[in-house]
Write a protein that holds these residues in place. Structure first.
Motif, PDB file in Angstrom:
ATOM      1  N   HIS A  41      -0.585 -23.788 -52.399  1.00  0.00           N
ATOM      2  CA  HIS A  41       0.206 -23.457 -53.586  1.00  0.00           C
ATOM      3  C   HIS A  41      -0.115 -22.016 -53.994  1.00  0.00           C
ATOM      4  O   HIS A  41      -0.711 -21.779 -55.053  1.00  0.00           O
ATOM      5  CB  HIS A  41      -0.101 -24.438 -54.718  1.00  0.00           C
ATOM      6  N   PRO A  42       0.289 -21.048 -53.159  1.00  0.00           N
ATOM      7  CA  PRO A  42      -0.105 -19.650 -53.399  1.00  0.00           C
ATOM      8  C   PRO A  42       0.497 -19.048 -54.665  1.00  0.00           C
ATOM      9  O   PRO A  42      -0.003 -18.035 -55.159  1.00  0.00           O
ATOM     10  CB  PRO A  42       0.395 -18.928 -52.153  1.00  0.00           C
ATOM     11  N   ASP A  43       1.557 -19.648 -55.180  1.00  0.00           N
ATOM     12  CA  ASP A  43       2.200 -19.087 -56.370  1.00  0.00           C
ATOM     13  C   ASP A  43       1.596 -19.621 -57.667  1.00  0.00           C
ATOM     14  O   ASP A  43       2.059 -19.257 -58.758  1.00  0.00           O
ATOM     15  CB  ASP A  43       3.703 -19.394 -56.347  1.00  0.00           C
ATOM     16  N   ALA A  44       0.601 -20.465 -57.556  1.00  0.00           N
ATOM     17  CA  ALA A  44      -0.027 -21.019 -58.762  1.00  0.00           C
ATOM     18  C   ALA A  44      -0.682 -19.907 -59.579  1.00  0.00           C
ATOM     19  O   ALA A  44      -1.318 -19.000 -59.038  1.00  0.00           O
ATOM     20  CB  ALA A  44      -1.069 -22.060 -58.385  1.00  0.00           C
ATOM     21  N   ARG A  45      -0.538 -19.989 -60.874  1.00  0.00           N
ATOM     22  CA  ARG A  45      -1.195 -19.053 -61.781  1.00  0.00           C
ATOM     23  C   ARG A  45      -2.517 -19.669 -62.215  1.00  0.00           C
ATOM     24  O   ARG A  45      -2.534 -20.722 -62.860  1.00  0.00           O
ATOM     25  CB  ARG A  45      -0.310 -18.780 -62.998  1.00  0.00           C
ATOM     26  N   ALA A 348       5.232 -28.341 -57.190  1.00  0.00           N
ATOM     27  CA  ALA A 348       4.491 -27.090 -57.026  1.00  0.00           C
ATOM     28  C   ALA A 348       3.479 -26.962 -58.155  1.00  0.00           C
ATOM     29  O   ALA A 348       3.737 -27.395 -59.286  1.00  0.00           O
ATOM     30  CB  ALA A 348       5.436 -25.894 -57.050  1.00  0.00           C
ATOM     31  N   ARG A 350       2.096 -24.949 -60.872  1.00  0.00           N
ATOM     32  CA  ARG A 350       2.514 -23.780 -61.652  1.00  0.00           C
ATOM     33  C   ARG A 350       1.313 -23.087 -62.282  1.00  0.00           C
ATOM     34  O   ARG A 350       1.207 -21.865 -62.280  1.00  0.00           O
ATOM     35  CB  ARG A 350       3.500 -24.189 -62.739  1.00  0.00           C
ATOM     36  N   GLU A 351       0.409 -23.870 -62.861  1.00  0.00           N
ATOM     37  CA  GLU A 351      -0.791 -23.307 -63.461  1.00  0.00           C
ATOM     38  C   GLU A 351      -1.972 -24.209 -63.114  1.00  0.00           C
ATOM     39  O   GLU A 351      -1.802 -25.427 -62.903  1.00  0.00           O
ATOM     40  CB  GLU A 351      -0.655 -23.174 -64.987  1.00  0.00           C
ATOM     41  N   ARG A 373       9.908 -28.899 -57.714  1.00  0.00           N
ATOM     42  CA  ARG A 373      10.640 -27.741 -57.204  1.00  0.00           C
ATOM     43  C   ARG A 373      12.140 -27.950 -57.368  1.00  0.00           C
ATOM     44  O   ARG A 373      12.644 -29.055 -57.203  1.00  0.00           O
ATOM     45  CB  ARG A 373      10.316 -27.521 -55.717  1.00  0.00           C
TER      46      ARG A 373
END
Length: 374
Positions: A41-45, A348, A350-351, A373
């Motif tokens: 999950h590379p887009d996780a903040r 996904a 997200r945070e 998603r």
């Protein structure tokens, strides 16, 4: 500061494997470990990790009792099954440490023979002591049988005189010789059987056999984070699966909140808190997975806080196909979290945020906000 421990330095206790490691390094290592496990999950903040006090953070003590009735030890067992006394352990706040000698003296007065693990004889196996934020204490004595209960009742007033903050006391009976903490039978010793754990103004009721996180300050931060994530989507309905005494369910706000937990004692505690707060929350004593699979329409949002094994393939599969759009997943084992997320490919991260419940060890809690998603 870096915590120093005489027990660790002397080789008497190695429970804190990271003792002596600078705390900022500990926190960074836990963050790195969690991020590596959630690398899919590379887009996780990733939010900044929540730190803990390095010492004095534990709200409960689980002490193995050994030695003799005249000279009991409270702590752990060594490799030979002998008692190692840890009454001065720095992980406990001063109020808990101050209570240990009084409990040890009580064991002597009541003539309760500690359980000898190698010989499989004796009575007192564990002392379980919990401290509430207001300083009140809950004491549970785990015994092999009920042989000592009458003596315990006789001498309890003297213990309460010595420990005026002792509010709840009980005996738990564990007849079997096995490596578990407690048995199924709980015998109340005091009229009061609930300890109030106030977390950010929510007075959670804790009964003797109910689970509560061991680090109150970090637990409060975890509940705040979950509540903030839930508030972002303003759901009408929320399920809190593996709800325990209702910590997450009673910190979030929605028109319909349902908490599900196998422990009937924990559910009773949650219901009592909800009634006091006037919260529109329902609590059910049931297996979380079986209950969810038996329902009709899903809620808007699901909170899960499972044990170390994770939610497992059945519940992960149900969430995957349920139509639920957001999930807040709080995990004490990032390995099982990653495994569960792999079975929920429609979601996904997200945070995400690390919560350091257990300084000086490799363990930590990690919470993630999942969104389906599009």
């Amino acid at each position: 500061m870096d915590v120093q421990c005489s027990y660790y330095d002397a080789g008497l206790c190695r429970s804190c494997g990271w003792m002596g490691r600078p705390y900022d390094e500990q926190l960074a290592a836990k963050q790195t470990h969690a991020r590596a496990l959630l690398a899919d999950h590379p887009d996780a903040r990733w939010l900044p990790p929540v730190a803990s006090p390095e010492a004095g953070f534990r709200n409960k003590a689980k002490m193995v009792v050994a030695g003799t009735a005249a000279h009991p030890t409270l702590g752990i067992l060594d490799a030979a099954g002998r008692g190692v006394d840890l009454q001065g352990c720095g992980l406990y706040p001063d109020e808990l440490r101050a209570a240990f000698p009084a409990v040890a003296r009580f064991v002597t007065r009541a003539a309760i023979e500690p359980y000898d693990v190698p010989a499989r004889r004796g009575e007192l196996k564990h002392v379980l002591l919990t401290r509430a934020p207001d300083g009140r204490l809950m004491l549970r004595l785990v015994l092999r049988s009920q042989e000592a209960v009458a003596r315990i009742r006789k001498h309890l007033p003297s213990l309460r005189a010595e420990l005026p903050t002792l509010a709840v006391a009980s005996v738990n009976v564990l007849p079997e010789h096995k490596a578990v903490l407690e048995g199924d039978l709980e015998i109340p010793l005091t009229e009061q059987q609930t300890l109030t754990m106030d977390v950010d103004g929510v007075a959670l009721h804790l009964r003797p056999r109910s689970f509560f996180q061991t680090n109150t300050d970090v637990t409060a931060a975890l509940y705040r984070q979950a509540a903030a994530w839930v508030q972002q989507s303003a759901p009408t309905s929320v399920w809190d699966l593996y709800c325990g005494v209702g910590g997450f369910a009673l910190h979030v706000h929605a028109a319909h909140v349902v908490g599900v937990e196998t422990s009937e004692e924990a559910v009773a505690s949650a219901r009592a808190t909800a009634a006091e707060l006037g919260r529109p929350a329902t609590f059910v004593a049931a297996d979380a997975t079986a209950w969810a699979l038996a329902q009709g329409a899903p809620p808007d949002l699901v909170v899960v806080n499972p044990p170390r094994r994770g939610i497992g393939p059945a519940l992960a599969g149900w969430l995957e196909g349920s139509g639920v759009t957001r999930v807040v997943y709080s995990s004490c084992n990032a390995v099982s979290l990653a495994r569960d997320l792999a079975a929920m490919g429609s979601f996904a991260v997200r945070e995400a945020r690390v919560f350091d419940m257990f300084p000086q060890t490799t363990h930590y809690e990690v919470a993630v906000l999942l969104e389906r998603r599009t």
